[in-house]
Scaffold this active site. Structure first.
Site, PDB file in Angstrom:
ATOM      1  N   SER A 114       5.903  -2.383  -5.998  1.00  0.00           N
ATOM      2  CA  SER A 114       6.430  -1.586  -4.890  1.00  0.00           C
ATOM      3  C   SER A 114       7.886  -1.969  -4.684  1.00  0.00           C
ATOM      4  CB  SER A 114       5.652  -1.902  -3.606  1.00  0.00           C
ATOM      5  OG  SER A 114       6.350  -1.382  -2.477  1.00  0.00           O
ATOM      6  N   LEU A 159      -2.258   8.103  -5.838  1.00  0.00           N
ATOM      7  CA  LEU A 159      -1.294   7.891  -6.923  1.00  0.00           C
ATOM      8  C   LEU A 159      -2.011   7.698  -8.256  1.00  0.00           C
ATOM      9  CD1 LEU A 159       1.352   5.562  -5.190  1.00  0.00           C
ATOM     10  CD2 LEU A 159       1.392   8.046  -5.469  1.00  0.00           C
ATOM     11  N   THR A 162       1.586   9.609   0.753  1.00  0.00           N
ATOM     12  CA  THR A 162       0.137   9.495   0.504  1.00  0.00           C
ATOM     13  C   THR A 162      -0.536   8.999   1.790  1.00  0.00           C
ATOM     14  OG1 THR A 162       0.083   7.159  -0.125  1.00  0.00           O
ATOM     15  CG2 THR A 162       0.651   8.723  -1.859  1.00  0.00           C
ATOM     16  N   TYR A 211       1.911  -8.048   2.269  1.00  0.00           N
ATOM     17  CA  TYR A 211       2.067  -6.982   1.271  1.00  0.00           C
ATOM     18  C   TYR A 211       3.325  -7.213   0.424  1.00  0.00           C
ATOM     19  CZ  TYR A 211       2.429  -2.192  -0.588  1.00  0.00           C
ATOM     20  OH  TYR A 211       2.520  -1.087  -1.410  1.00  0.00           O
ATOM     21  N   LYS A 240       3.388  -7.974  -3.684  1.00  0.00           N
ATOM     22  CA  LYS A 240       4.037  -7.082  -4.648  1.00  0.00           C
ATOM     23  C   LYS A 240       5.146  -7.815  -5.405  1.00  0.00           C
ATOM     24  CE  LYS A 240       1.572  -3.368  -3.955  1.00  0.00           C
ATOM     25  NZ  LYS A 240       0.760  -2.754  -5.012  1.00  0.00           N
TER      26      LYS A 240
HETATM   27  N1  LIG Z   1       1.958   5.205  -1.364  1.00  0.00           N
HETATM   28  C1  LIG Z   1       3.093   4.533  -1.424  1.00  0.00           C
HETATM   29  O1  LIG Z   1       4.087   4.853  -0.783  1.00  0.00           O
HETATM   30  C2  LIG Z   1       3.216   3.347  -2.315  1.00  0.00           C
HETATM   31  C3  LIG Z   1       4.472   2.793  -2.511  1.00  0.00           C
HETATM   32  C4  LIG Z   1       4.595   1.679  -3.317  1.00  0.00           C
HETATM   33  C5  LIG Z   1       3.491   1.160  -3.939  1.00  0.00           C
HETATM   34  N2  LIG Z   1       2.272   1.727  -3.723  1.00  0.00           N
HETATM   35  C6  LIG Z   1       1.135   1.126  -4.399  1.00  0.00           C
HETATM   36  O2  LIG Z   1       0.494   2.093  -5.213  1.00  0.00           O
HETATM   37  C7  LIG Z   1      -0.906   1.816  -5.272  1.00  0.00           C
HETATM   38  C8  LIG Z   1      -1.697   3.075  -4.916  1.00  0.00           C
HETATM   39  O3  LIG Z   1      -1.279   3.541  -3.649  1.00  0.00           O
HETATM   40  P1  LIG Z   1      -1.880   4.864  -2.964  1.00  0.00           P
HETATM   41  O4  LIG Z   1      -0.862   5.368  -2.025  1.00  0.00           O
HETATM   42  O5  LIG Z   1      -2.427   5.783  -3.987  1.00  0.00           O
HETATM   43  O6  LIG Z   1      -3.029   4.210  -2.101  1.00  0.00           O
HETATM   44  P2  LIG Z   1      -4.574   4.584  -1.916  1.00  0.00           P
HETATM   45  O7  LIG Z   1      -5.023   3.845  -0.711  1.00  0.00           O
HETATM   46  O8  LIG Z   1      -4.754   6.066  -1.952  1.00  0.00           O
HETATM   47  O9  LIG Z   1      -5.259   3.950  -3.230  1.00  0.00           O
HETATM   48  C9  LIG Z   1      -5.591   2.598  -3.357  1.00  0.00           C
HETATM   49  C10 LIG Z   1      -6.960   2.514  -3.983  1.00  0.00           C
HETATM   50  O10 LIG Z   1      -7.281   1.118  -4.215  1.00  0.00           O
HETATM   51  C11 LIG Z   1      -8.662   0.968  -3.972  1.00  0.00           C
HETATM   52  N3  LIG Z   1      -9.006  -0.438  -3.693  1.00  0.00           N
HETATM   53  C12 LIG Z   1      -8.704  -1.151  -2.580  1.00  0.00           C
HETATM   54  N4  LIG Z   1      -9.247  -2.378  -2.667  1.00  0.00           N
HETATM   55  C13 LIG Z   1      -9.888  -2.449  -3.854  1.00  0.00           C
HETATM   56  C14 LIG Z   1     -10.640  -3.465  -4.510  1.00  0.00           C
HETATM   57  N5  LIG Z   1     -10.857  -4.662  -3.935  1.00  0.00           N
HETATM   58  N6  LIG Z   1     -11.169  -3.196  -5.724  1.00  0.00           N
HETATM   59  C15 LIG Z   1     -10.982  -1.980  -6.303  1.00  0.00           C
HETATM   60  N7  LIG Z   1     -10.291  -0.984  -5.727  1.00  0.00           N
HETATM   61  C16 LIG Z   1      -9.742  -1.212  -4.516  1.00  0.00           C
HETATM   62  C17 LIG Z   1      -8.946   1.862  -2.769  1.00  0.00           C
HETATM   63  O11 LIG Z   1     -10.329   2.165  -2.641  1.00  0.00           O
HETATM   64  C18 LIG Z   1      -8.075   3.069  -3.087  1.00  0.00           C
HETATM   65  O12 LIG Z   1      -8.812   4.068  -3.770  1.00  0.00           O
HETATM   66  C19 LIG Z   1      -1.138   0.646  -4.331  1.00  0.00           C
HETATM   67  O13 LIG Z   1      -1.173  -0.557  -5.080  1.00  0.00           O
HETATM   68  C20 LIG Z   1       0.078   0.655  -3.435  1.00  0.00           C
HETATM   69  O14 LIG Z   1       0.387  -0.606  -2.913  1.00  0.00           O
HETATM   70  C21 LIG Z   1       2.106   2.804  -2.938  1.00  0.00           C
HETATM   71  O1  LIG Z   2       7.455  -0.038   0.320  1.00  0.00           O
HETATM   72  C1  LIG Z   2       6.721   1.110   0.271  1.00  0.00           C
HETATM   73  C2  LIG Z   2       5.276   0.891   0.004  1.00  0.00           C
HETATM   74  O2  LIG Z   2       5.013  -0.230  -0.734  1.00  0.00           O
HETATM   75  C3  LIG Z   2       4.274   1.120   1.019  1.00  0.00           C
HETATM   76  O3  LIG Z   2       3.972   2.467   0.894  1.00  0.00           O
HETATM   77  C4  LIG Z   2       4.526   0.906   2.446  1.00  0.00           C
HETATM   78  O4  LIG Z   2       5.145  -0.266   2.741  1.00  0.00           O
HETATM   79  C5  LIG Z   2       3.228   1.031   3.190  1.00  0.00           C
HETATM   80  O5  LIG Z   2       3.415   1.099   4.557  1.00  0.00           O
END
Ligand SMILES: NC(=O)c1ccc[n+]([C@@H]2O[C@H](COP(=O)([O-])OP(=O)(O)OC[C@H]3O[C@@H](n4cnc5c(N)ncnc54)[C@H](O)[C@@H]3O)[C@@H](O)[C@H]2O)c1
Ligand SMILES: OC[C@@H](O)C(O)[C@H](O)CO
Length: 302
Positions: free
Chosen positions: A193, A65, A243, A208, A212
């Site tokens: 989230s 993302l 993702t 989690y 959030k």
């Molecule tokens: N994918 C989803 O459906 C979704 C939904 C809601 C929220 N989010 C949020 O969006 C953000 C990105 O999600 P994504 O799907 O791209 O995940 P992702 O796992 O691809 O990216 C997360 C990144 O955070 C980095 N990271 C983890 N711990 C760290 C630390 N201690 N210091 C620095 N970097 C660190 C990881 O190395 C990774 O590159 C997250 O915060 C996630 O909770 C994702």
């Molecule tokens: O609520 C959706 C996200 O925050 C997240 O992708 C999921 O809960 C991870 O399993």
């Protein structure tokens, strides 16, 4: 609040520290942003409205993302970008593509564990020095786990909150200091989230969800405290995006359930967060402060 009325008034009316300005003149919050130039045609004005100025730090910069967010900000005019992540970003194909596609932008990565305050301050200072100041911070770094509350170890609980919530705060604080020093305001976007607003189903994710929800609350406090410096703080609450965070063995049934419980009948794709991110980081969002944008296809209404 103190019970004593005098003490309470003193607390409410206390003078906040003066802004430290590097280039004279306070960042103005009371006057509206300058209107768009009249000489531009409709297309030019529309483009200008959503243009993104200055330099950004994006955390979690190796993640799906974050990279999509970076691409959108660069497409809209961002001039410099530091991608912070606990893992190396510069070896990835995504990083090389950003550099190839935006050759005039200054793009680099810094390895940084956002749990470590000293490391965060050093990384933000390094980025500010190389870029000539920080105008935008987008906090994407985060981790997720699926452990039943009854089985959750204190270590897992603390790790999730340390990275997602405390890490986000440390980055926001370090960047706000740089923005205050520069005196030109800025935009901070915290990635929360939909889990901040309701309990995820079917996967158990108490740590989690809490981490959030705290981010959504944090953005309100920071928005209130830093508006006087011209810094806007908002959050985005994505729903289930397609993702790697949401892939892997055991998640097939969950993915089907997430899609079937969504009015649009599907998960989101990473590019669908780009528009909301650009809005919050551009002049188009100049009166948005303390807001949380839910981007989940309507999943939260069920
Ligand atoms: N994918 C989803 O459906 C979704 C939904 C809601 C929220 N989010 C949020 O969006 C953000 C990105 O999600 P994504 O799907 O791209 O995940 P992702 O796992 O691809 O990216 C997360 C990144 O955070 C980095 N990271 C983890 N711990 C760290 C630390 N201690 N210091 C620095 N970097 C660190 C990881 O190395 C990774 O590159 C997250 O915060 C996630 O909770 C994702
Ligand atoms: O609520 C959706 C996200 O925050 C997240 O992708 C999921 O809960 C991870 O399993």
């Amino acid at each position: 609040m103190p019970e004593n009325a005098e003490a309470r008034d003193a607390l409410v009316n206390r003078k906040l520290p003066e802004m430290v300005l590097s280039d004279g003149g306070p960042a103005s919050l009371t006057s509206p942003p300058p209107s768009l130039p009249q000489h531009l045609n409709a297309e030019g004005r529309a483009t200008k409205r959503f243009s993104v100025k200055g330099n950004a730090i994006i955390t979690g910069g190796a993640g799906t993302l974050a990279i999509q967010g970076a691409r959108a900000l660069l497409e809209h005019g961002l001039s410099g970008l530091a991608l912070l992540d606990i893992s190396t970003v510069h070896a990835s194909q995504d990083f090389q593509s950003l550099r190839d596609d935006f050759p005039s932008a200054n793009i680099f990565d810094i390895e940084c564990d956002i749990r470590d305050a000293e490391r965060v301050n050093a990384a933000v200072e390094e980025a500010a020095e190389k870029l000539g100041g920080i105008d935008i911070l987008c906090c994407f770094a985060g981790v997720v786990g699926c452990t039943h509350a009854a089985d959750m170890s204190p270590e897992e609980w603390r790790r999730t909150l340390d990275i997602n919530t405390t890490g986000g705060f440390l980055c926001a604080q370090a960047c706000a200091k740089q923005m205050i020093k520069k005196g030109a305001g800025g935009s901070i976007v915290l990635i929360a989230s939909i889990s901040a607003h309701r309990v995820n189903f079917p996967q158990p994710q108490v740590a989690y969800n809490v981490s959030k929800a705290a981010i959504v609350s944090m953005k309100s406090s920071l928005a209130a405290e830093w508006a006087r410096y011209g810094i806007r703080v908002n959050s985005i609450s994505p729903g289930y995006m397609d993702t790697i965070l949401n892939e892997g063995p055991g998640l097939e049934d969950a993915r089907r359930s997430w899609a079937s419980r969504n009015p649009m009948g599907r998960m989101g794709v990473p590019a669908e967060l780009q528009g909301p991110l650009v809005l919050l980081c551009s002049g188009a969002g100049s009166y948005m402060n303390g807001s949380d944008l839910i981007v989940d296809g309507g999943g939260h209404v069920f």
